[in-house]
Design an enzyme around this catalytic site. Sequence first.
Site, PDB file in Angstrom:
ATOM      1  N   ASP A 159     -31.658 -14.960 -27.106  1.00 46.14           N
ATOM      2  CA  ASP A 159     -31.373 -13.886 -26.158  1.00 46.14           C
ATOM      3  C   ASP A 159     -32.617 -13.023 -25.956  1.00 46.14           C
ATOM      4  OD1 ASP A 159     -29.768 -11.675 -24.808  1.00 46.14           O
ATOM      5  OD2 ASP A 159     -28.139 -12.993 -25.448  1.00 46.14           O
ATOM      6  N   PRO A 167     -28.506  -0.490 -38.816  1.00 51.71           N
ATOM      7  CA  PRO A 167     -27.778  -0.390 -40.089  1.00 51.71           C
ATOM      8  C   PRO A 167     -26.504  -1.239 -40.136  1.00 51.71           C
ATOM      9  CG  PRO A 167     -27.597   1.655 -38.826  1.00 51.71           C
ATOM     10  CD  PRO A 167     -28.662   0.836 -38.176  1.00 51.71           C
ATOM     11  N   ASP A 168     -25.980  -1.614 -38.972  1.00 51.75           N
ATOM     12  CA  ASP A 168     -24.776  -2.439 -38.965  1.00 51.75           C
ATOM     13  C   ASP A 168     -25.092  -3.921 -38.761  1.00 51.75           C
ATOM     14  OD1 ASP A 168     -22.102  -2.496 -39.395  1.00 51.75           O
ATOM     15  OD2 ASP A 168     -21.485  -1.784 -37.425  1.00 51.75           O
ATOM     16  N   ASP A 201     -40.347 -14.334 -31.790  1.00 48.35           N
ATOM     17  CA  ASP A 201     -40.409 -13.763 -30.450  1.00 48.35           C
ATOM     18  C   ASP A 201     -41.326 -14.651 -29.609  1.00 48.35           C
ATOM     19  OD1 ASP A 201     -40.825 -12.365 -28.130  1.00 48.35           O
ATOM     20  OD2 ASP A 201     -41.436 -10.492 -29.086  1.00 48.35           O
ATOM     21  N   ASP A 210     -45.079 -13.606 -31.022  1.00 46.83           N
ATOM     22  CA  ASP A 210     -45.298 -12.942 -32.305  1.00 46.83           C
ATOM     23  C   ASP A 210     -44.102 -13.194 -33.208  1.00 46.83           C
ATOM     24  OD1 ASP A 210     -43.272 -10.762 -31.983  1.00 46.83           O
ATOM     25  OD2 ASP A 210     -44.608 -10.080 -30.397  1.00 46.83           O
ATOM     26  N   HIS A 220     -29.669  -6.461 -24.119  1.00 45.90           N
ATOM     27  CA  HIS A 220     -28.530  -7.368 -24.149  1.00 45.90           C
ATOM     28  C   HIS A 220     -28.279  -7.983 -25.513  1.00 45.90           C
ATOM     29  CE1 HIS A 220     -26.880 -11.532 -23.105  1.00 45.90           C
ATOM     30  NE2 HIS A 220     -26.016 -10.746 -22.510  1.00 45.90           N
ATOM     31  N   ASN A 234     -18.193  -2.422 -44.381  1.00 46.75           N
ATOM     32  CA  ASN A 234     -19.294  -1.659 -44.990  1.00 46.75           C
ATOM     33  C   ASN A 234     -19.216  -0.178 -44.668  1.00 46.75           C
ATOM     34  OD1 ASN A 234     -19.917  -1.813 -42.268  1.00 46.75           O
ATOM     35  ND2 ASN A 234     -22.117  -2.130 -42.593  1.00 46.75           N
ATOM     36  N   THR A 236     -19.351   1.267 -42.027  1.00 44.26           N
ATOM     37  CA  THR A 236     -20.313   1.642 -40.992  1.00 44.26           C
ATOM     38  C   THR A 236     -19.967   0.936 -39.690  1.00 44.26           C
ATOM     39  OG1 THR A 236     -22.069   1.899 -42.630  1.00 44.26           O
ATOM     40  CG2 THR A 236     -22.748   1.656 -40.318  1.00 44.26           C
ATOM     41  N   ASP A 355     -13.753 -24.349 -21.108  1.00 44.64           N
ATOM     42  CA  ASP A 355     -13.034 -24.883 -22.278  1.00 44.64           C
ATOM     43  C   ASP A 355     -11.955 -23.945 -22.789  1.00 44.64           C
ATOM     44  OD1 ASP A 355     -14.365 -27.455 -22.738  1.00 44.64           O
ATOM     45  OD2 ASP A 355     -16.140 -26.257 -23.136  1.00 44.64           O
ATOM     46  N   SER A 379     -20.563 -12.775 -21.518  1.00 47.83           N
ATOM     47  CA  SER A 379     -21.572 -12.618 -22.569  1.00 47.83           C
ATOM     48  C   SER A 379     -20.967 -12.075 -23.844  1.00 47.83           C
ATOM     49  CB  SER A 379     -22.675 -11.664 -22.098  1.00 47.83           C
ATOM     50  OG  SER A 379     -23.636 -12.328 -21.334  1.00 47.83           O
TER      51      SER A 379
END
Length: 936
Positions: A159, A167-168, A201, A210, A220, A234, A236, A355, A379
């Site tokens: 993507d 943090p999540d 990347d 990189d 996205h 967690n 969070t 499908d 998406s």
Amino acid sequence: MLKYTLTFLFAILLVTTNASNYVDKNGAKYLPDRVIVKFKSGPTITSGMASLSKSTQNRMEALGINGYEQLFDAKSRNKESLNNIVELKVNSPMEIGYIVAKLSKLPEVEWAEPQYIYDLAFTPNDSLYNNQYSLQKINAEAAWDITKGSRDIVIAIVDTGVDWDHPDLAGNIWTNEEELNGTAGVDDDNNGYVDDIRGWDFGGTTGVADNNPMEDQPDHGTHVAGIVGAVTNNNTGVASIGYNCRIMAVKTAQDNIRDSFGRALISYGYQGIIYAVDNGAKVINCSWGSYSFSSAFQAVIDYAVANGVLLVGAAGNENNRDAIYPGNYKGALSVGYSNSQDLRDPSSNYGEKVDLFAPGSGIFDTWQNNTYAQLSGSSMASPLVAGIAGLVFTKFPEYSPLQVAEQIRVNADNIDNLNPSYTYLLGSGRANAYQSVSNTNSKSVRIKDVVFYDKGNGNGIFESGENVDVEVTFTNFLNPLSNLSVRLVTESPYIQLDNSSNNLGAQPTLSEFDNSQNLFSFIINPAAPLNTELSLRLEFSDGSYSDFQWTDEIIINPLYKTTSKNDINVTITSKGTIAYNDYPDNVQGDGFRYQDGADILFEGGLLYGNSAERMVSAVRDESGESQSDDFAVVQPFILQSPGNVADEQGLSIFDDTNAGSNRFSIETELHSYTFADDESMDFIILKYILKNTGSDNYSDLHAGLFFDWDIDASTSSDNLVNYNVGGRFGYAYNSDQRLNKTHAGVVLLSTDDDTFYAIDNVNDIYDGFTDAEKWTSLSNRRNHVTEGPSDISFVSGTGPHVLNADEQIEIAFALIAGTSLDELKDAASRSREKFASLVTDVNDDVVLPIEYSLTQNYPNPFNPTTTINYSIPNDGRVTIKVFDILGSEITTLVNKYQTSGRYSLEFNGTDLPSGLYICRMNAGNYSTSRKMLLIK
């Protein structure tokens, strides 16, 4: 896909490309300076183009190919499915579609295609309320009671990048341990990517790759990643369906390649998928796509499946039923999106190729810079299914990617009852994670292959009145079947099922079997319209197991046919073209073949005019990208064997309605004559009757046929064109007679005063065929009759002619072939003798209809006039009336006794409001109706 337009550029090389530097043709987007080709054998790093034959190299150079790059890295290139796929660099005024078509004919090329661009859409919503109805809807909690996934299952997010320190998300980000624990600046795991600790990347910010797959800005990928693999339980943020599964960040966007709205583009899709496969992913999510099929992409999917990886793709957000890729490639899983009530979102695509569905409306999840956002689209649905796939791989580790896909698909909850307008068009239903991981008794039958057999005249074209047999090969993917029944079903009114059921008994897991002992069959109704697309549905049952699948479409009564009664087989269309119906793809038709040899004609067709400013034609236009669409179909081309004067006889009628200001109001009848006697095996006669249906008189009208010959595809740059003065015909041949001895020519039969013009494609018409060039080629009096060796064409014509109002002229040609000039001379002489013996009265040689028919009006929709054609095989009274949608009669168009023949009339809706109208015909025992749509 997301519900906000985000275009994904599917580039191959590490290059910087202007976002506007692409072609958008009929919805297909592609780059103008490169082509993807798979050679049967060929270019390698060490040998380069030198490994190709000299003739192929010369041909590619003539087409503007000035270099190439290997498409895949050394590791994946060694895999059979990816061998010899390269990107060719193009520097040419020729349109890419034309170059692709020419390359495809080279004997060393397996296939060629443009480098497509891929679109995506999404809608961000700034409401940050915690809405995770999607997990409840798919029974995620019950699924987690069975399996929470595994750290060993990696799901790649190919993507725009991932906010990997969110943090999540951070706790579930895949890391490359060898690189993490290795030496900085060293490719410790020898995978070709230095320090790819958290993924890769491919685009960076300016085209320099990189090792940091972080999103360059909120686009996205982070939202998609959170749906798959946000850290769960967690305290969070949000939970994810993948729970313990890890996510691999593969950034395939380049920050400085964006559209005019600033929306991101995907530039390195191929590389991203291959990277994920080669570095341990079990599932790949692609929340982007295109309606353009790519053989290169199918090869990538094949590579993934062969290496135990499942690709899940978005079905699209354009509210249509067309297939979208990569989700619809063989071996992938296509996912549409629904809302919290299990209703299809109004934007979601649907249809025979989807499908299953999953929640995708209003999905709240992770966003760039440690935040959260709510988005909608397929998406969002696609990664939800990708996460379920991670759980299924954990629960059923012995399953192949295709078995995992089927385990998910067959355990979806049917939602057709909630969406009655889309029954059988929402795949197997809405995904159910719990059923997918808990049902150990799942069954799944899928179609592997379908073959339709023409049991009528055996020409492979499916036409009214013919019987068709259907042979299907199946695969049983999951548990053994005990007593499988298969039923053929259709809602089409244009076919009648003859044999629609099969009992295929017990079948073991992963077996392949077919119905060759009891073929399905159907009959095409006489009233079937032209160019009717037909899909059939197969329904499976075995005990409690119930399933279905659509076949691929076939075309009934196509607008083109191929003559086949002597040594020349040539396709003739209803719109004035010869060889193919779909320039420059050249799939619809058989071209021109002599004595069962290879096709030697790339394009042919009619053209006429009276000046450089006023030309009408069916051949390539001034851009070279497409053919001129000047002719409108009045009577589709039909073939009758035998005809009343020939062994095979054809007729089509078209006019120049579509020519705009260039229109002459000429209606053209094309009569074809094929003879099977020994003296006529090497020619076909084409007679054109041009009728002036307007009020103007023309005194300088020229007409003729254009032909772009490829006598030998591998050496078409070595072809020559010449004119034989004694025989008065033009012809083409190859300079190297050891490779191909075939000669092909065109003889003007209707007069001795012909025109002829030779064309060097490279210098003259590679950049398009202008009206001025067409006029020169038609009006030239044989002053330019030789060209080559090169890629060549020629125009054989006649004129000037006087064509006054309400009068007609007759122009006839013979298409001739042989293995030498002497054979052409002989064929030309015999074709003249045969033409002289034909009945020349137009009313005597018209092919009479053999069945009643009312064809679909043209154009449709229309405003305000449309043409209606009908045929009657017997004399009798005919009535044709028009009704509104409520059944009220609007007008009577015909109510009289008519003799056998073909008729045409015009319906004018000037005084009627926009809407749907019904045209109804009654003749003898025949009755049928056609729907006509008036749009003002």
